[in-house]
Enzyme design. Sequence first.
Site, PDB file in Angstrom:
ATOM      1  N   GLU A 274      11.750  60.881  61.742  1.00  0.00           N
ATOM      2  CA  GLU A 274      12.124  59.442  61.766  1.00  0.00           C
ATOM      3  C   GLU A 274      12.449  59.267  63.189  1.00  0.00           C
ATOM      4  O   GLU A 274      13.246  60.003  63.902  1.00  0.00           O
ATOM      5  CB  GLU A 274      13.379  59.232  60.691  1.00  0.00           C
TER       6      GLU A 274
ATOM      7  N   GLU B 112      17.768  65.704  55.992  1.00  0.00           N
ATOM      8  CA  GLU B 112      19.188  65.610  56.379  1.00  0.00           C
ATOM      9  C   GLU B 112      20.340  66.058  55.379  1.00  0.00           C
ATOM     10  O   GLU B 112      21.016  65.218  54.811  1.00  0.00           O
ATOM     11  CB  GLU B 112      19.390  63.827  56.799  1.00  0.00           C
TER      12      GLU B 112
HETATM   13  C1  BG6 Z   1      18.249  58.305  58.134  1.00  0.00           C
HETATM   14  C2  BG6 Z   1      17.633  58.335  56.732  1.00  0.00           C
HETATM   15  O1  BG6 Z   1      19.354  59.055  58.176  1.00  0.00           O
HETATM   16  O2  BG6 Z   1      18.465  57.078  58.732  1.00  0.00           O
HETATM   17  C3  BG6 Z   1      16.888  57.095  56.410  1.00  0.00           C
HETATM   18  O3  BG6 Z   1      16.897  59.622  56.505  1.00  0.00           O
HETATM   19  C4  BG6 Z   1      17.849  55.888  56.584  1.00  0.00           C
HETATM   20  O4  BG6 Z   1      16.717  57.146  54.709  1.00  0.00           O
HETATM   21  C5  BG6 Z   1      18.010  56.077  58.192  1.00  0.00           C
HETATM   22  O5  BG6 Z   1      17.220  55.007  56.007  1.00  0.00           O
HETATM   23  C6  BG6 Z   1      18.441  54.638  58.820  1.00  0.00           C
HETATM   24  O6  BG6 Z   1      19.688  54.514  58.457  1.00  0.00           O
HETATM   25  P1  BG6 Z   1      20.184  53.501  57.634  1.00  0.00           P
HETATM   26  O7  BG6 Z   1      21.619  53.778  57.068  1.00  0.00           O
HETATM   27  O8  BG6 Z   1      20.252  52.285  58.657  1.00  0.00           O
HETATM   28  O9  BG6 Z   1      19.215  52.798  56.533  1.00  0.00           O
END
Ligand code: BG6
Length: 457
Positions: free
Chosen positions: A359, A160
């Site tokens: 993800e 990202e």
């Molecule tokens: C993604 C990242 O953008 O979102 C992760 O690659 C991150 O590292 C995930 O944990 C969820 O976001 P957050 O801010 O809730 O941890």
Amino acid sequence: MKQFPKNFLWGASTSAFQVEGGYGEGGRGIANSDMRFIPEGQADFKIASNHYHHFKEDVALMKELGLKVYRFSFLWSRIMPDGHKVNEEGLHFYDQLIDELINQGIEPLPTLYHFEMPYHLIEEFGGWRDRRCVDAYVAYAKVCFERFGKKVKNWITINEQMCATTPDDMNGNLEKDDDKRHQVLYQMSYHMTLAEKITIGLFHKMIADGHIGHVVAMQSVYPATSDPLDVQAAMNAQDELMWSFLDLSIQGSYSQHFTSYLKKHGWYPEMLEEDQKYLREHPDFIGVNYYSSLTVRAKRKDDDTSHMPPFFISDQFYVVRNTKLKPTEWMHFGIDPEGLYMGMRAIYDRYHLPMIITENGMAYSDMLEDGHIHDVYRIDYLEKHLAQVARLVDEGYPVLGYCPWSFVDLVSTHEGFGKRYGLVYVNRTNTDPMDCKRIKKDSFYWYQNVIKDGCIS
Ligand code: BG6
């Protein structure tokens, strides 16, 4: 019944600084994530989910779940504590993790850079804003390819870019002046792309039978109304938040609109003539991270952006709530599986590269009830998103696999441990690391059946 292909890569994801812990152990250096400001009452990254000490148990759980692939990241500051010198103990830790995965029949899918880097590189030359960071990243990648390339064939360069360049406390962009901040941001992004591209060339020479990909924070952006100005704002947001980073990383150049946008602001990054030969390299696949869609309207002069994360502050669009989607405690933009379908369709039709979902997940303040987590809300989220993946597969889009975020509960990038995404519960709170015991959530058993049957109903 929606059936998935036999060779579909069922996986799950984590990232090193959010899951590992092991601060100060095994010769690990200080990471940028260790130097962040952590609000009172929120977990830091020093113990995290204590995966450093629980990795064998975690891999055994992955095996029980039926995972075909595990997407994780290397902690750069464990492998090169000061960003230069190699730490054998750090490499040894990942040797053990990788061997454990392979012995259990799970393919390792490491990311080289998931927001974390040795803090020393920020002190030394300001991190990614300086071209020396390109050399440091390439040297680090080479160490990893040399050490693990015989057994690890699929890799990810950078997670990202949009999110990696904007949180100033992680990347050392401490410019106070907004204009200068933006200029540095795009210079950092350019250096990341250059580093990725040089690394991709190196990878293809060193691991000829492997594949390497880039991971995008996918944005499906909707206009708040059909007013042509709102529609343009949506195009601009899509361009600024996603195509800009992806175009550069995949094609080696920005879109015409974005080029002119950067030049008008004086933010166009400095590039050297000699970089052109590297910019032609491109990844073998695209990893897609998706949580929810985004809705915007045209920007008005009096709009207040002070409460917005840095990447949503722009003169090209203004982020609003989508009245058709219901926000939840942690999912402020609501839940939108259709956005996954539309976003991936657009990505493939622009770049024609195979894709893997690296993800996708639902944050919730899970509570233990008699030793169980009945996370029906998460099952619902994952099932609805998988239905959209099945739709893409059915239409012939090359979707290689699906890795929900996250395998175990871990520290959120900026919102502590109360915000949980895992299929496996980790017994700790924000302020008390407790025993970090692993407890399988209902979503774990649900996903186990999905993997076993290769389908969703
Ligand atoms: C993604 C990242 O953008 O979102 C992760 O690659 C991150 O590292 C995930 O944990 C969820 O976001 P957050 O801010 O809730 O941890």
